[in-house]
Design a protein around this motif. Structure first.
Motif, mmCIF file in Angstrom:
data_model
loop_
_atom_site.group_PDB
_atom_site.id
_atom_site.type_symbol
_atom_site.label_atom_id
_atom_site.label_comp_id
_atom_site.label_asym_id
_atom_site.label_seq_id
_atom_site.Cartn_x
_atom_site.Cartn_y
_atom_site.Cartn_z
ATOM 1 N N ALA A 132 -1.305 35.362 46.166
ATOM 2 C CA ALA A 132 -2.350 35.714 45.199
ATOM 3 C C ALA A 132 -2.653 37.209 45.224
ATOM 4 N N ARG A 133 -2.620 37.792 46.409
ATOM 5 C CA ARG A 133 -2.936 39.228 46.491
ATOM 6 C C ARG A 133 -1.868 40.064 45.802
ATOM 7 N N TYR A 134 -0.614 39.588 45.833
ATOM 8 C CA TYR A 134 0.461 40.313 45.160
ATOM 9 C C TYR A 134 0.315 40.200 43.642
ATOM 10 N N HIS A 135 -0.077 39.004 43.189
ATOM 11 C CA HIS A 135 -0.348 38.837 41.755
ATOM 12 C C HIS A 135 -1.481 39.767 41.330
ATOM 13 N N PHE A 136 -2.528 39.799 42.148
ATOM 14 C CA PHE A 136 -3.684 40.637 41.823
ATOM 15 C C PHE A 136 -3.291 42.107 41.728
ATOM 16 N N LEU A 137 -2.543 42.594 42.707
ATOM 17 C CA LEU A 137 -2.136 43.998 42.699
ATOM 18 C C LEU A 137 -1.263 44.333 41.490
ATOM 19 N N ALA A 138 -0.370 43.407 41.142
ATOM 20 C CA ALA A 138 0.509 43.637 39.991
ATOM 21 C C ALA A 138 -0.272 43.603 38.681
ATOM 22 N N TRP A 139 -1.179 42.628 38.539
ATOM 23 C CA TRP A 139 -1.998 42.555 37.318
ATOM 24 C C TRP A 139 -2.960 43.737 37.230
ATOM 25 N N LYS A 140 -3.505 44.147 38.361
ATOM 26 C CA LYS A 140 -4.441 45.271 38.363
ATOM 27 C C LYS A 140 -3.751 46.558 37.909
ATOM 28 N N GLN A 141 -2.542 46.753 38.391
ATOM 29 C CA GLN A 141 -1.776 47.943 37.990
ATOM 30 C C GLN A 141 -1.538 47.937 36.480
ATOM 31 N N LEU A 142 -1.184 46.771 35.952
ATOM 32 C CA LEU A 142 -0.943 46.640 34.515
ATOM 33 C C LEU A 142 -2.234 46.858 33.724
ATOM 34 N N VAL B 299 -2.703 29.295 36.370
ATOM 35 C CA VAL B 299 -2.306 29.368 34.956
ATOM 36 C C VAL B 299 -1.020 30.170 34.816
ATOM 37 N N SER B 300 -0.377 30.050 33.675
ATOM 38 C CA SER B 300 0.915 30.696 33.453
ATOM 39 C C SER B 300 0.785 32.206 33.320
ATOM 40 N N ARG B 301 1.925 32.869 33.386
ATOM 41 C CA ARG B 301 1.947 34.331 33.283
ATOM 42 C C ARG B 301 1.406 34.813 31.942
ATOM 43 N N MET B 302 1.858 34.180 30.848
ATOM 44 C CA MET B 302 1.412 34.625 29.526
ATOM 45 C C MET B 302 -0.072 34.343 29.311
ATOM 46 N N ARG B 303 -0.542 33.216 29.790
ATOM 47 C CA ARG B 303 -1.980 32.915 29.664
ATOM 48 C C ARG B 303 -2.798 33.889 30.512
ATOM 49 N N ILE C 117 -10.593 40.041 28.576
ATOM 50 C CA ILE C 117 -11.550 40.779 29.399
ATOM 51 C C ILE C 117 -11.723 42.204 28.872
ATOM 52 N N GLY C 118 -10.608 42.801 28.495
ATOM 53 C CA GLY C 118 -10.648 44.172 27.996
ATOM 54 C C GLY C 118 -10.917 44.299 26.511
ATOM 55 N N GLY C 119 -11.026 43.165 25.816
ATOM 56 C CA GLY C 119 -11.283 43.194 24.379
ATOM 57 C C GLY C 119 -10.141 43.814 23.588
ATOM 58 N N LYS C 120 -8.912 43.558 24.016
ATOM 59 C CA LYS C 120 -7.746 44.155 23.359
ATOM 60 C C LYS C 120 -6.867 43.090 22.711
ATOM 61 N N THR C 121 -6.198 43.475 21.658
ATOM 62 C CA THR C 121 -5.280 42.582 20.945
ATOM 63 C C THR C 121 -3.918 43.243 20.860
ATOM 64 N N LEU C 122 -2.880 42.519 21.234
ATOM 65 C CA LEU C 122 -1.517 43.034 21.183
ATOM 66 C C LEU C 122 -0.613 42.042 20.464
ATOM 67 N N THR D 130 4.960 40.130 25.622
ATOM 68 C CA THR D 130 6.150 39.721 26.373
ATOM 69 C C THR D 130 6.660 40.856 27.245
ATOM 70 N N ALA D 131 6.668 42.071 26.693
ATOM 71 C CA ALA D 131 7.130 43.239 27.442
ATOM 72 C C ALA D 131 6.217 43.512 28.637
ATOM 73 N N LEU D 132 4.908 43.385 28.428
ATOM 74 C CA LEU D 132 3.953 43.623 29.515
ATOM 75 C C LEU D 132 4.067 42.563 30.601
#
Length: 226
Positions: free
Chosen positions: A19-29, A48-52, A60-65, A71-73
């Protein structure tokens, strides 16, 4: 009274703390997107899945892509995460897990992995425990995310065991709901206040064994171990 024939394990937070590795990777993104992503936010991504997960961060950030951008992110996040897990070894298996699974195998109880992670097999190989699992159902084999029961029902089918004879070990609310939706007895790993819907809650496997599990299953009720 339930008969125990198989145990199905989630991966992250149950067998190993990735979980900490997921957190660090998502935080960087998230930081690259200008989004403040905290450990509290990270709790929303469990099970939950990666895309979800990416969708939640964007919410959370109020952004739409666009779907192409997302997919790239998601792929970029996975590359960062892989850098972390490729450095993993057996020392990162959570206390008591390997001995408990070995005890199950010695008592002819079948064992499967049921995880949303598409990197599950790679992690099991890094931990040198892939041989302990009779089946591995990961994100490459399912189309529905937890709390849909697909991952656990597929695991039971691959093990050729009826769902009611299976026990699931989960650390996330969505995973517990998935297990119950599959008609399986569920053991929550972690905080009793968060995982209160599980049939049984334990802090970890360090002081847990097959005898204790079977005793709780015989009660077939909502029991909690603090």
């Amino acid at each position: 009274m339930r008969t125990l024939k198989a145990c199905l394990f989630d991966l992250d937070g149950v067998i190993v703390d990735t979980a900490r590795y997921h957190f660090l990777a998502w935080k960087q993104l998230a930081e690259q997107l200008g989004i403040d992503f905290t450990e509290e936010h990270n709790e929303l991504l469990k099970g939950v899945s990666r895309m979800r997960s990416l969708d939640i961060i964007l919410e959370i950030g109020g952004k739409t892509l666009s779907e192409e951008e997302k997919t790239a992110l998601a792929n970029k996040k996975n590359e960062v995460y892989l850098e972390y897990i490729l450095k993993m070894d057996e020392s990162e298996i959570l206390p008591g897990v390997k001995s408990f699974i070995t005890e199950l195998k010695n008592n002819h109880i079948r064992v499967a992995l049921g995880s949303a992670s598409k990197n599950a097999r790679l992690i099991l190989k890094r931990l040198n425990i892939e041989n302990l699992f009779d089946a591995v159902i990961d994100g490459n084999k399912v189309s529905e995310a937890k709390p849909d029961p697909e991952v656990f029902l597929n695991g039971a089918a691959e093990l050729q065991v009826e769902p009611e004879a299976c026990v699931v070990f989960e650390d996330a609310v969505a995973g517990i709901e998935a297990a119950q939706n599959a008609g399986m007895f569920c053991v929550g790993i972690g905080d009793i206040t968060i995982l209160k819907k599980a049939n049984l809650v334990i802090p970890g496997f360090a002081d847990f064994n097959l005898e204790k599990l079977q005793a709780c299953m015989q009660e077939d009720s909502y029991l909690h171990v603090k």
